[in-house]
Write a protein that holds these residues in place. Structure first.
Motif, PDB file in Angstrom:
ATOM      1  N   PHE A   9      11.752 -30.019 -13.588  1.00 20.60           N
ATOM      2  CA  PHE A   9      12.733 -28.774 -13.839  1.00 20.60           C
ATOM      3  C   PHE A   9      13.449 -28.507 -12.593  1.00 20.60           C
ATOM      4  O   PHE A   9      14.590 -27.791 -12.791  1.00 20.60           O
ATOM      5  N   GLY A  10      13.036 -28.367 -11.536  1.00 16.73           N
ATOM      6  CA  GLY A  10      13.899 -28.123 -10.338  1.00 16.73           C
ATOM      7  C   GLY A  10      14.838 -28.996 -10.132  1.00 16.73           C
ATOM      8  O   GLY A  10      15.799 -28.465  -9.796  1.00 16.73           O
ATOM      9  N   ILE A  11      14.565 -30.332 -10.517  1.00 12.11           N
ATOM     10  CA  ILE A  11      15.687 -31.137 -10.138  1.00 12.11           C
ATOM     11  C   ILE A  11      16.808 -30.944 -11.209  1.00 12.11           C
ATOM     12  O   ILE A  11      18.249 -30.856 -11.068  1.00 12.11           O
ATOM     13  N   ALA A  16      22.126 -28.474 -12.658  1.00 14.31           N
ATOM     14  CA  ALA A  16      22.944 -27.603 -13.352  1.00 14.31           C
ATOM     15  C   ALA A  16      23.773 -26.582 -12.461  1.00 14.31           C
ATOM     16  O   ALA A  16      24.916 -26.387 -12.679  1.00 14.31           O
ATOM     17  N   GLU A  17      23.342 -26.481 -11.304  1.00 13.45           N
ATOM     18  CA  GLU A  17      23.926 -25.667 -10.285  1.00 13.45           C
ATOM     19  C   GLU A  17      25.279 -26.221  -9.919  1.00 13.45           C
ATOM     20  O   GLU A  17      26.399 -25.744  -9.635  1.00 13.45           O
ATOM     21  N   SER A  18      25.053 -27.719  -9.576  1.00 11.34           N
ATOM     22  CA  SER A  18      26.443 -28.306  -9.159  1.00 11.34           C
ATOM     23  C   SER A  18      27.372 -28.453 -10.204  1.00 11.34           C
ATOM     24  O   SER A  18      28.805 -28.459  -9.987  1.00 11.34           O
ATOM     25  N   ALA A  19      27.247 -28.002 -11.537  1.00 16.81           N
ATOM     26  CA  ALA A  19      28.175 -27.868 -12.406  1.00 16.81           C
ATOM     27  C   ALA A  19      28.705 -26.489 -12.556  1.00 16.81           C
ATOM     28  O   ALA A  19      29.853 -26.116 -12.847  1.00 16.81           O
ATOM     29  N   LEU A  20      27.886 -25.413 -12.204  1.00 20.35           N
ATOM     30  CA  LEU A  20      28.371 -23.947 -12.513  1.00 20.35           C
ATOM     31  C   LEU A  20      28.684 -23.489 -11.042  1.00 20.35           C
ATOM     32  O   LEU A  20      29.656 -22.444 -11.138  1.00 20.35           O
ATOM     33  N   GLY A  21      28.177 -23.858  -9.978  1.00 16.42           N
ATOM     34  CA  GLY A  21      28.459 -23.259  -8.663  1.00 16.42           C
ATOM     35  C   GLY A  21      27.948 -21.960  -8.464  1.00 16.42           C
ATOM     36  O   GLY A  21      28.793 -20.983  -7.668  1.00 16.42           O
ATOM     37  N   SER A  22      27.189 -21.010  -9.108  1.00 12.75           N
ATOM     38  CA  SER A  22      26.821 -19.733  -8.829  1.00 12.75           C
ATOM     39  C   SER A  22      25.818 -19.414  -7.777  1.00 12.75           C
ATOM     40  O   SER A  22      25.604 -18.468  -7.088  1.00 12.75           O
ATOM     41  N   ARG A  23      25.152 -20.638  -7.337  1.00 13.10           N
ATOM     42  CA  ARG A  23      24.036 -20.610  -6.306  1.00 13.10           C
ATOM     43  C   ARG A  23      22.661 -19.964  -6.862  1.00 13.10           C
ATOM     44  O   ARG A  23      21.639 -20.069  -6.151  1.00 13.10           O
ATOM     45  N   GLY A  29      16.131 -23.513  -8.819  1.00  9.98           N
ATOM     46  CA  GLY A  29      15.656 -24.907  -8.840  1.00  9.98           C
ATOM     47  C   GLY A  29      14.769 -25.187  -7.750  1.00  9.98           C
ATOM     48  O   GLY A  29      13.905 -25.832  -7.628  1.00  9.98           O
ATOM     49  N   LEU A  30      15.201 -24.389  -6.408  1.00  7.46           N
ATOM     50  CA  LEU A  30      14.294 -24.880  -5.491  1.00  7.46           C
ATOM     51  C   LEU A  30      12.778 -23.982  -5.496  1.00  7.46           C
ATOM     52  O   LEU A  30      11.920 -24.566  -5.033  1.00  7.46           O
ATOM     53  N   ALA A  31      12.925 -22.942  -6.174  1.00  9.01           N
ATOM     54  CA  ALA A  31      11.696 -22.156  -6.392  1.00  9.01           C
ATOM     55  C   ALA A  31      10.722 -22.992  -7.203  1.00  9.01           C
ATOM     56  O   ALA A  31       9.466 -23.099  -7.290  1.00  9.01           O
ATOM     57  N   PHE A  32      11.247 -24.032  -8.010  1.00 11.34           N
ATOM     58  CA  PHE A  32      10.269 -25.031  -8.981  1.00 11.34           C
ATOM     59  C   PHE A  32       9.216 -25.777  -8.069  1.00 11.34           C
ATOM     60  O   PHE A  32       8.515 -26.182  -8.384  1.00 11.34           O
ATOM     61  N   PHE A  33       9.785 -26.204  -6.687  1.00 13.68           N
ATOM     62  CA  PHE A  33       9.076 -26.824  -6.015  1.00 13.68           C
ATOM     63  C   PHE A  33       7.915 -26.341  -5.120  1.00 13.68           C
ATOM     64  O   PHE A  33       6.758 -26.958  -4.911  1.00 13.68           O
ATOM     65  N   TYR A  34       7.843 -24.883  -5.343  1.00  6.45           N
ATOM     66  CA  TYR A  34       6.656 -24.392  -4.772  1.00  6.45           C
ATOM     67  C   TYR A  34       5.438 -24.528  -5.695  1.00  6.45           C
ATOM     68  O   TYR A  34       4.130 -24.881  -5.081  1.00  6.45           O
ATOM     69  N   PRO A  35       5.460 -24.278  -6.993  1.00  4.82           N
ATOM     70  CA  PRO A  35       4.482 -24.590  -7.916  1.00  4.82           C
ATOM     71  C   PRO A  35       3.987 -26.088  -7.789  1.00  4.82           C
ATOM     72  O   PRO A  35       2.788 -26.494  -8.139  1.00  4.82           O
TER      73      PRO A  35
END
Length: 143
Positions: A9-11, A16-23, A29-35
């Motif tokens: 899910f994080g990846i 998806a961020e690379s397609a939209l560019g809103s940050r 996506g980075l928050a998915f790596f904490y769990p």
């Protein structure tokens, strides 16, 4: 969920961020790596979900702070800028030009009656988000 699910899910969010560019999708996506890391440590499902929620809030707040810091909304002209020369990029009409000043482009209006062919101007003041410039040549430039 397990480590692989959280990571996938994080990846996906990061892609998806690379397609939209809103940050914001990058933040989530980075928050998915904490769990995912919490799962590796043997945390329960509710602890993994809490790690995701806290990570999301922190990363989104970071994005908001960074976006606010870069906002070009109101850049004020300083007294030190008065009298400085600007380079005219192009004339948009008889009295309006795009000029280079402090590494950026500004809209400028000329206050004198000279023809809009000058390549430089002098800052008189800023008014309503535009620079007021004079394009009259000084005595040294005329000689």
């Amino acid at each position: 969920m397990d480590f692989i699910s959280w990571s996938v899910f994080g990846i996906l969010f990061i892609l998806a961020e690379s397609a939209l560019g809103s940050r914001y999708l990058l933040a989530v996506g980075l928050a998915f790596f904490y769990p995912a890391l919490a799962d590796l440590a043997g945390a329960s499902g509710s602890m993994q979900l809490a790690a995701f929620c806290v990570g999301t809030v922190v990363h989104v707040l970071i994005v908001m702070v960074l976006r606010k810091g870069r906002s070009p909304a109101k850049v004020e002209i300083e007294d030190a800028d008065k009298g400085q020369r600007v380079e005219v990029i192009e004339w948009l009409d008889e009295s309006t030009a795009r000029v280079k000043h402090r590494g950026g482009e500004w809209l400028a209006e000329k206050v004198d009656d000279g023809m809009p062919s000058a390549s430089h101007g002098t800052i008189l003041k800023a008014q309503y988000g535009r620079l007021l410039i004079s394009t009259e040549q000084s005595g040294a430039e005329q000689a």
